[in-house]
Write a protein that holds these residues in place. Structure first.
Motif, PDB file in Angstrom:
ATOM      1  N   THR A  42       0.838  -1.187   0.000  1.00  0.00           N
ATOM      2  CA  THR A  42       0.000   0.000   0.000  1.00  0.00           C
ATOM      3  C   THR A  42       0.876   1.241   0.000  1.00  0.00           C
ATOM      4  O   THR A  42       2.036   1.194   0.424  1.00  0.00           O
ATOM      5  CB  THR A  42      -0.948   0.007   1.208  1.00  0.00           C
ATOM      6  N   THR A  89       2.324   4.587   1.428  1.00  0.00           N
ATOM      7  CA  THR A  89       2.626   4.859   2.831  1.00  0.00           C
ATOM      8  C   THR A  89       1.564   5.704   3.519  1.00  0.00           C
ATOM      9  O   THR A  89       1.439   5.663   4.729  1.00  0.00           O
ATOM     10  CB  THR A  89       3.993   5.564   2.978  1.00  0.00           C
ATOM     11  N   ASP A  90       0.779   6.455   2.752  1.00  0.00           N
ATOM     12  CA  ASP A  90      -0.235   7.312   3.362  1.00  0.00           C
ATOM     13  C   ASP A  90      -1.623   6.672   3.401  1.00  0.00           C
ATOM     14  O   ASP A  90      -2.601   7.319   3.749  1.00  0.00           O
ATOM     15  CB  ASP A  90      -0.287   8.663   2.657  1.00  0.00           C
ATOM     16  N   ASN A 150      -4.400   3.522   4.705  1.00  0.00           N
ATOM     17  CA  ASN A 150      -4.667   2.725   5.902  1.00  0.00           C
ATOM     18  C   ASN A 150      -5.168   1.320   5.602  1.00  0.00           C
ATOM     19  O   ASN A 150      -5.489   0.579   6.510  1.00  0.00           O
ATOM     20  CB  ASN A 150      -5.692   3.439   6.793  1.00  0.00           C
ATOM     21  N   TRP A 189      -4.629  -2.427   3.179  1.00  0.00           N
ATOM     22  CA  TRP A 189      -3.593  -3.190   2.478  1.00  0.00           C
ATOM     23  C   TRP A 189      -3.975  -3.571   1.056  1.00  0.00           C
ATOM     24  O   TRP A 189      -3.121  -3.878   0.257  1.00  0.00           O
ATOM     25  CB  TRP A 189      -3.230  -4.439   3.279  1.00  0.00           C
ATOM     26  N   ASP A 203       7.292   5.494  -2.370  1.00  0.00           N
ATOM     27  CA  ASP A 203       7.353   4.818  -1.083  1.00  0.00           C
ATOM     28  C   ASP A 203       6.095   4.006  -0.796  1.00  0.00           C
ATOM     29  O   ASP A 203       4.985   4.524  -0.874  1.00  0.00           O
ATOM     30  CB  ASP A 203       7.564   5.835   0.043  1.00  0.00           C
ATOM     31  N   TYR A 204       6.318   2.750  -0.454  1.00  0.00           N
ATOM     32  CA  TYR A 204       5.235   1.821  -0.145  1.00  0.00           C
ATOM     33  C   TYR A 204       5.519   1.115   1.165  1.00  0.00           C
ATOM     34  O   TYR A 204       6.658   0.999   1.600  1.00  0.00           O
ATOM     35  CB  TYR A 204       5.096   0.766  -1.248  1.00  0.00           C
ATOM     36  N   ASP A 205       4.458   0.620   1.772  1.00  0.00           N
ATOM     37  CA  ASP A 205       4.565  -0.275   2.914  1.00  0.00           C
ATOM     38  C   ASP A 205       4.236  -1.678   2.430  1.00  0.00           C
ATOM     39  O   ASP A 205       3.412  -1.861   1.535  1.00  0.00           O
ATOM     40  CB  ASP A 205       3.579   0.122   4.021  1.00  0.00           C
ATOM     41  N   ARG A 254       3.327  -5.762   3.708  1.00  0.00           N
ATOM     42  CA  ARG A 254       2.931  -6.697   4.771  1.00  0.00           C
ATOM     43  C   ARG A 254       3.058  -8.105   4.209  1.00  0.00           C
ATOM     44  O   ARG A 254       2.497  -8.423   3.159  1.00  0.00           O
ATOM     45  CB  ARG A 254       1.504  -6.458   5.224  1.00  0.00           C
ATOM     46  N   GLU A 288       5.705  -6.319   8.828  1.00  0.00           N
ATOM     47  CA  GLU A 288       5.483  -5.144   7.984  1.00  0.00           C
ATOM     48  C   GLU A 288       6.769  -4.347   7.851  1.00  0.00           C
ATOM     49  O   GLU A 288       7.519  -4.196   8.818  1.00  0.00           O
ATOM     50  CB  GLU A 288       4.384  -4.265   8.586  1.00  0.00           C
ATOM     51  N   THR A 308       8.054  -0.548   6.306  1.00  0.00           N
ATOM     52  CA  THR A 308       7.510   0.745   5.903  1.00  0.00           C
ATOM     53  C   THR A 308       8.511   1.513   5.047  1.00  0.00           C
ATOM     54  O   THR A 308       9.723   1.314   5.151  1.00  0.00           O
ATOM     55  CB  THR A 308       7.128   1.593   7.124  1.00  0.00           C
ATOM     56  N   ASN A 309       7.971   2.392   4.221  1.00  0.00           N
ATOM     57  CA  ASN A 309       8.751   3.314   3.391  1.00  0.00           C
ATOM     58  C   ASN A 309       9.781   2.619   2.506  1.00  0.00           C
ATOM     59  O   ASN A 309      10.931   3.023   2.432  1.00  0.00           O
ATOM     60  CB  ASN A 309       9.434   4.369   4.261  1.00  0.00           C
TER      61      ASN A 309
END
Length: 121
Positions: A44, A46-47, A49, A51, A80-82, A84, A94, A96-97
């Motif tokens: 997702t 980074t901003d 909420n 997945w 930038d992605y997160d 999981r 998880e 992040t960034n």
């Protein structure tokens, strides 16, 4: 007539570049060297909420295999992605960034303590 042709080419180029940007996909390989079978990899912005969908193209991502994946992006998406990742034991981790813009290969690994980590190429 020459001015009209140049104007037409200029406007066409702008339209084509906007169409391309709206339908762009980030494509890369994910390599599983974790020693585990993975059941889901979710990505997702980074901003965000939520997945979204699993990006792995099959149900079970076996150890020592490679999956070619793509993530659709639009004009609003940045690099930038997160991420999981869920394994066959129901555990998840998880990250992040993670910068996906220059990513060609994301390799998933496990250290001696049993912690998942990744490398990028």
């Amino acid at each position: 007539m020459k001015k009209f042709t140049l104007l037409f080419l200029f406007v066409s180029a702008i339209f084509a570049s906007n169409t391309f940007a709206q339908n762009y996909e980030l494509r890369f390989d994910i390599v599983n060297h974790t020693g585990l079978s993975l059941y889901g990899i979710y990505v997702t912005d980074t901003d965000q909420n939520n997945w979204g969908n699993d990006i792995i193209p099959y149900d079970r991502f076996e150890n020592d295999t490679v999956a070619n994946v793509s993530i659709p992006v639009d004009n609003q998406t940045l690099c930038d992605y997160d991420i999981r990742i869920t394994d066959d034991n129901g555990n998840s981790v998880e990250f992040t960034n993670v910068d996906f813009c220059e990513l060609q290969t994301l390799t998933l690994l496990m250290d001696r303590e049993g912690n998942l980590y990744y490398t990028v190429e």
